[in-house]
Design an enzyme around this catalytic site. Structure first.
Site, mmCIF file in Angstrom:
data_model
loop_
_atom_site.group_PDB
_atom_site.id
_atom_site.type_symbol
_atom_site.label_atom_id
_atom_site.label_comp_id
_atom_site.label_asym_id
_atom_site.label_seq_id
_atom_site.Cartn_x
_atom_site.Cartn_y
_atom_site.Cartn_z
ATOM 1 N N ILE A 1 1.763 0.148 -2.117
ATOM 2 C CA ILE A 1 1.690 0.822 -3.427
ATOM 3 C C ILE A 1 1.373 2.307 -3.256
ATOM 4 O O ILE A 1 2.049 3.166 -3.833
ATOM 5 C CB ILE A 1 0.644 0.143 -4.344
ATOM 6 C CG1 ILE A 1 1.027 -1.319 -4.570
ATOM 7 C CG2 ILE A 1 0.526 0.880 -5.672
ATOM 8 C CD1 ILE A 1 -0.032 -2.150 -5.276
ATOM 9 N N GLU A 10 -14.334 -3.193 -18.332
ATOM 10 C CA GLU A 10 -15.654 -3.837 -18.299
ATOM 11 C C GLU A 10 -16.373 -3.382 -19.558
ATOM 12 O O GLU A 10 -16.060 -2.310 -20.093
ATOM 13 C CB GLU A 10 -16.432 -3.390 -17.054
ATOM 14 C CG GLU A 10 -15.880 -3.964 -15.765
ATOM 15 C CD GLU A 10 -16.646 -3.487 -14.542
ATOM 16 O OE1 GLU A 10 -17.889 -3.461 -14.594
ATOM 17 O OE2 GLU A 10 -15.987 -3.129 -13.553
ATOM 18 N N ASP A 45 -7.138 -0.560 -14.731
ATOM 19 C CA ASP A 45 -6.501 -1.827 -15.093
ATOM 20 C C ASP A 45 -7.563 -2.932 -15.197
ATOM 21 O O ASP A 45 -7.217 -4.103 -15.246
ATOM 22 C CB ASP A 45 -5.475 -2.178 -13.984
ATOM 23 C CG ASP A 45 -4.276 -2.954 -14.506
ATOM 24 O OD1 ASP A 45 -4.163 -3.126 -15.734
ATOM 25 O OD2 ASP A 45 -3.450 -3.396 -13.688
ATOM 26 N N ASP A 99 -6.299 7.092 4.498
ATOM 27 C CA ASP A 99 -6.178 5.681 4.874
ATOM 28 C C ASP A 99 -6.530 5.568 6.350
ATOM 29 O O ASP A 99 -5.727 5.904 7.219
ATOM 30 C CB ASP A 99 -4.744 5.185 4.622
ATOM 31 C CG ASP A 99 -4.617 3.680 4.784
ATOM 32 O OD1 ASP A 99 -5.367 3.092 5.601
ATOM 33 O OD2 ASP A 99 -3.752 3.087 4.122
ATOM 34 N N GLY A 139 -0.865 -4.338 -14.102
ATOM 35 C CA GLY A 139 -0.144 -3.568 -13.078
ATOM 36 C C GLY A 139 1.100 -4.269 -12.569
ATOM 37 O O GLY A 139 2.127 -3.632 -12.306
ATOM 38 N N ALA A 140 1.028 -5.585 -12.419
ATOM 39 C CA ALA A 140 2.162 -6.326 -11.844
ATOM 40 C C ALA A 140 2.901 -7.124 -12.915
ATOM 41 O O ALA A 140 3.731 -7.965 -12.597
ATOM 42 C CB ALA A 140 1.663 -7.263 -10.764
ATOM 43 N N ALA A 163 -6.339 -0.857 -8.617
ATOM 44 C CA ALA A 163 -6.514 -1.700 -7.415
ATOM 45 C C ALA A 163 -7.381 -2.915 -7.729
ATOM 46 O O ALA A 163 -6.877 -4.031 -7.848
ATOM 47 C CB ALA A 163 -7.075 -0.883 -6.277
ATOM 48 N N ARG A 164 -8.679 -2.728 -7.909
ATOM 49 C CA ARG A 164 -9.575 -3.834 -8.258
ATOM 50 C C ARG A 164 -10.860 -3.275 -8.857
ATOM 51 O O ARG A 164 -11.293 -2.173 -8.484
ATOM 52 C CB ARG A 164 -9.957 -4.666 -7.026
ATOM 53 C CG ARG A 164 -8.924 -5.705 -6.599
ATOM 54 C CD ARG A 164 -8.709 -6.792 -7.632
ATOM 55 N NE ARG A 164 -7.714 -7.762 -7.206
ATOM 56 C CZ ARG A 164 -6.405 -7.684 -7.451
ATOM 57 N NH1 ARG A 164 -5.917 -6.676 -8.156
ATOM 58 N NH2 ARG A 164 -5.579 -8.630 -7.030
ATOM 59 N N HIS A 222 -5.300 -5.565 -16.804
ATOM 60 C CA HIS A 222 -4.742 -6.034 -15.524
ATOM 61 C C HIS A 222 -3.248 -6.346 -15.649
ATOM 62 O O HIS A 222 -2.809 -7.467 -15.380
ATOM 63 C CB HIS A 222 -5.521 -7.250 -14.999
ATOM 64 C CG HIS A 222 -5.221 -7.566 -13.560
ATOM 65 N ND1 HIS A 222 -5.711 -8.661 -12.910
ATOM 66 C CD2 HIS A 222 -4.449 -6.920 -12.631
ATOM 67 C CE1 HIS A 222 -5.278 -8.683 -11.661
ATOM 68 N NE2 HIS A 222 -4.503 -7.630 -11.462
HETATM 69 N N1 LIG Z 1 -3.232 -3.884 -10.854
HETATM 70 C C1 LIG Z 1 -2.493 -4.833 -10.335
HETATM 71 O O1 LIG Z 1 -1.950 -5.682 -11.036
HETATM 72 C C2 LIG Z 1 -2.277 -4.887 -8.861
HETATM 73 C C3 LIG Z 1 -3.270 -4.501 -8.000
HETATM 74 N N2 LIG Z 1 -3.050 -4.550 -6.650
HETATM 75 C C4 LIG Z 1 -4.160 -4.151 -5.776
HETATM 76 O O2 LIG Z 1 -3.718 -3.091 -4.942
HETATM 77 C C5 LIG Z 1 -4.158 -3.341 -3.619
HETATM 78 C C6 LIG Z 1 -3.253 -2.635 -2.640
HETATM 79 O O3 LIG Z 1 -1.975 -3.238 -2.673
HETATM 80 P P1 LIG Z 1 -0.851 -2.874 -1.581
HETATM 81 O O4 LIG Z 1 -0.599 -1.407 -1.539
HETATM 82 O O5 LIG Z 1 0.297 -3.763 -1.884
HETATM 83 O O6 LIG Z 1 -1.579 -3.328 -0.233
HETATM 84 P P2 LIG Z 1 -1.345 -2.817 1.245
HETATM 85 O O7 LIG Z 1 -2.031 -3.782 2.130
HETATM 86 O O8 LIG Z 1 0.100 -2.553 1.485
HETATM 87 O O9 LIG Z 1 -2.104 -1.400 1.311
HETATM 88 C C7 LIG Z 1 -3.484 -1.263 1.292
HETATM 89 C C8 LIG Z 1 -3.839 -0.065 2.153
HETATM 90 O O10 LIG Z 1 -5.218 0.224 1.982
HETATM 91 C C9 LIG Z 1 -5.694 0.705 3.231
HETATM 92 N N3 LIG Z 1 -7.150 0.664 3.288
HETATM 93 C C10 LIG Z 1 -7.953 -0.398 3.559
HETATM 94 N N4 LIG Z 1 -9.247 -0.010 3.524
HETATM 95 C C11 LIG Z 1 -9.253 1.309 3.214
HETATM 96 C C12 LIG Z 1 -10.289 2.270 3.034
HETATM 97 N N5 LIG Z 1 -11.568 1.950 3.164
HETATM 98 N N6 LIG Z 1 -9.938 3.539 2.713
HETATM 99 C C13 LIG Z 1 -8.650 3.887 2.580
HETATM 100 N N7 LIG Z 1 -7.613 3.023 2.767
HETATM 101 C C14 LIG Z 1 -7.927 1.748 3.074
HETATM 102 C C15 LIG Z 1 -5.011 -0.199 4.256
HETATM 103 O O11 LIG Z 1 -5.019 0.387 5.552
HETATM 104 C C16 LIG Z 1 -3.609 -0.297 3.655
HETATM 105 O O12 LIG Z 1 -2.749 0.683 4.183
HETATM 106 C C17 LIG Z 1 -4.150 -4.885 -3.512
HETATM 107 O O13 LIG Z 1 -5.010 -5.346 -2.493
HETATM 108 C C18 LIG Z 1 -4.601 -5.308 -4.879
HETATM 109 O O14 LIG Z 1 -6.013 -5.411 -4.925
HETATM 110 C C19 LIG Z 1 -1.853 -4.932 -6.121
HETATM 111 C C20 LIG Z 1 -0.829 -5.319 -6.943
HETATM 112 C C21 LIG Z 1 -0.967 -5.387 -8.380
HETATM 113 O O1 LIG Z 2 -0.381 -11.523 -10.640
HETATM 114 C C1 LIG Z 2 -0.844 -10.583 -11.273
HETATM 115 O O2 LIG Z 2 -0.546 -10.331 -12.432
HETATM 116 C C2 LIG Z 2 -1.836 -9.659 -10.616
HETATM 117 C C3 LIG Z 2 -1.258 -8.945 -9.447
HETATM 118 C C4 LIG Z 2 -2.299 -8.374 -8.570
HETATM 119 O O3 LIG Z 2 -3.367 -7.985 -8.982
HETATM 120 C C5 LIG Z 2 -2.016 -8.314 -7.142
HETATM 121 O O4 LIG Z 2 -0.859 -8.562 -6.741
HETATM 122 O O5 LIG Z 2 -2.944 -8.016 -6.373
#
Ligand SMILES: NC(=O)C1=CN([C@@H]2O[C@H](COP(=O)(O)OP(=O)(O)OC[C@H]3O[C@@H](n4cnc5c(N)ncnc54)[C@H](O)[C@@H]3O)[C@@H](O)[C@H]2O)C=CC1
Ligand SMILES: O=C(O)CCC(=O)C(=O)O
Length: 390
Positions: A150, A260, A257, A169, A276-277, A232-233, A274
């Protein structure tokens, strides 16, 4: 029949991947071999004896008890990148909502229901619109924390808007580094990223190491008036510290997203539920990818995109396939091979991989082994699970 228990609303495109003659897929089902889910939290649920795999249709796996699954030999999958574009687009919306008086202006317009005359309304709006003026994103700096699937897309999108982009990162994968546009300026640490950015967007997983990475102390490094975006979370941000920083005028806005209670009723917070996806495309991509990964595991024992087991696959060699997981200590594979040799089961091909405390093995054998052979493998010290796949 493979029994798959689903949680949450899973896209029909994903559910349709499972051939009905081999699968029962339902939200209420006994003795499941696998779960397919989105954000449902499984930490407090009893793990069925029959469970062998859990597929998270999405990226974040903080809703799964990964440690317990690993100890029980249960393979947890996610769907990296499958919803990244959806999140990127919502971050774009967040940037636009945060830079212009869009929500405030729209809410104001909705209060004008007692004005019946269009000319009078237009005159009033022309007088009042100065209250909703904003700033352009052009030339501003976006800080992206976490440059994975992302974060790298968000960085690319911001560059296309003629923003400057700085990123941080510390554990960037080689694959992610290749994806990242060269114009993204890498920062040494979170503090320097925060000090350089007008907008900060968080894209890290929820881990112990990222819990409250945005807190009272780190918020002090922000440029005064900066905007923080969290798609993110919730756990990554200490929301009480965010409120204090907003009140002190250090943080300008918080766009997230993850609402609280302490964030509600504030004009400097934009909170979404929430979503995002939550696009048809992302839901389909995630469900299809999760279903395909599950089926490859169930039919062939192959593992792709697991968060607790190593990637492993082997083409079928005819005969019968045995897979087993074990604690990652020496001698286990040797013992299993002796069991096969002692029972005159001929090995055609095999592969073995490990990841931290677990190992996983695929062995193709010439003929279907007797149940007693499988029982003997299961009884080998440190073996966790064994499956025979016809
Ligand atoms: N709002 C929503 O609906 C969604 C939220 N997310 C959240 O987004 C997060 C990231 O998703 P992706 O990019 O797909 O995952 P990803 O695994 O591709 O990327 C996460 C990156 O964060 C880096 N990272 C880990 N610890 C770190 C730190 N302390 N400081 C800086 N960088 C650090 C990792 O090295 C990695 O490159 C997911 O784990 C999820 O919690 C994901 C999809 C939908
Ligand atoms: O399934 C969803 O709507 C949430 C997606 C999400 O937060 C994630 O992929 O980490």
């Amino acid at each position: 029949m493979y029994k798959i228990k689903t949680y949450n609303q899973i896209s029909v495109k994903g559910l349709d991947r499972f051939p009905r003659d081999r699968y029962e897929v339902a939200s209420e089902i006994g003795h499941p071999i696998a779960y397919l889910l989105r954000s449902h939290k499984l930490h407090d649920e009893v793990i069925p004896e029959t469970l062998r795999a859990v597929a998270r249709a999405g990226a974040g796996v903080n809703n799964l008890p990964i440690e317990a699954y690993t100890q029980r030999g249960i393979v947890a999958f996610n769907t990296p990148g499958a919803n990244a574009n959806a999140v990127k687009e919502l971050v774009l919306a967040g940037l636009l909502l945060g830079s212009r008086g869009i929500t405030q202006g729209m809410s104001y317009v909705q209060t004008l229901t007692d004005i019946g005359d269009a000319a009078a309304m237009s005159k009033l709006l022309e007088q009042e619109k100065k209250r909703f003026a904003g700033q352009e994103l052009y030339g501003k700096t976006l800080g992206v924390v976490g440059l994975g699937a992302i974060g790298s897309m968000v960085a690319e999108m911001a560059l296309a808007l003629d923003m400057k982009v700085v990123g941080f990162d510390p554990a960037l994968s080689v694959e992610a580094a290749w994806r990242l546009p060269s114009q993204v300026q890498k920062m040494e640490n979170l503090q320097s990223l925060l000090a350089h950015a007008d907008y900060v967007s968080l894209h890290v997983p929820a881990l112990e190491s990222t819990r409250h990475m945005i807190n009272r102390e780190t918020l002090q490094s922000l440029r005064p008036g900066a905007t923080l975006l969290n798609f993110a979370r919730d756990a990554i941000v200490d929301s009480a510290a965010v409120v204090a920083s907003l009140d002190a005028g250090q943080l300008g806005q918080y766009i997230c997203d993850f609402p609280e209670p302490c964030l509600l009723g504030r004009s400097d917070v934009i909170a979404m539920p929430h979503i995002g996806a939550s696009t048809a495309e992302a839901e389909e991509n995630c469900a299809v990818m999760a279903a395909d990964q599950l089926m490859d595991f169930l039919h062939n024992g192959n593992i792709k995109n697991s968060v607790n087991f190593p990637p492993i696959s082997m083409a079928r060699n005819g005969g019968c396939r045995i897979t087993f997981s074990n604690e990652n200590v020496s001698g286990v594979l040797g013992h299993v091979l002796s069991v096969l040799a002692d029972n005159e089961v001929n090995v055609l091909d095999m592969v073995n991989k490990s990841r931290e405390q677990v190992a996983y093995n695929i062995i193709d054998v010439e003929q279907s082994p007797h149940d007693s052979v499988i029982d003997s493998i299961a009884a080998v010290d440190h073996v966790i699970t064994v499956r025979v796949i016809a």
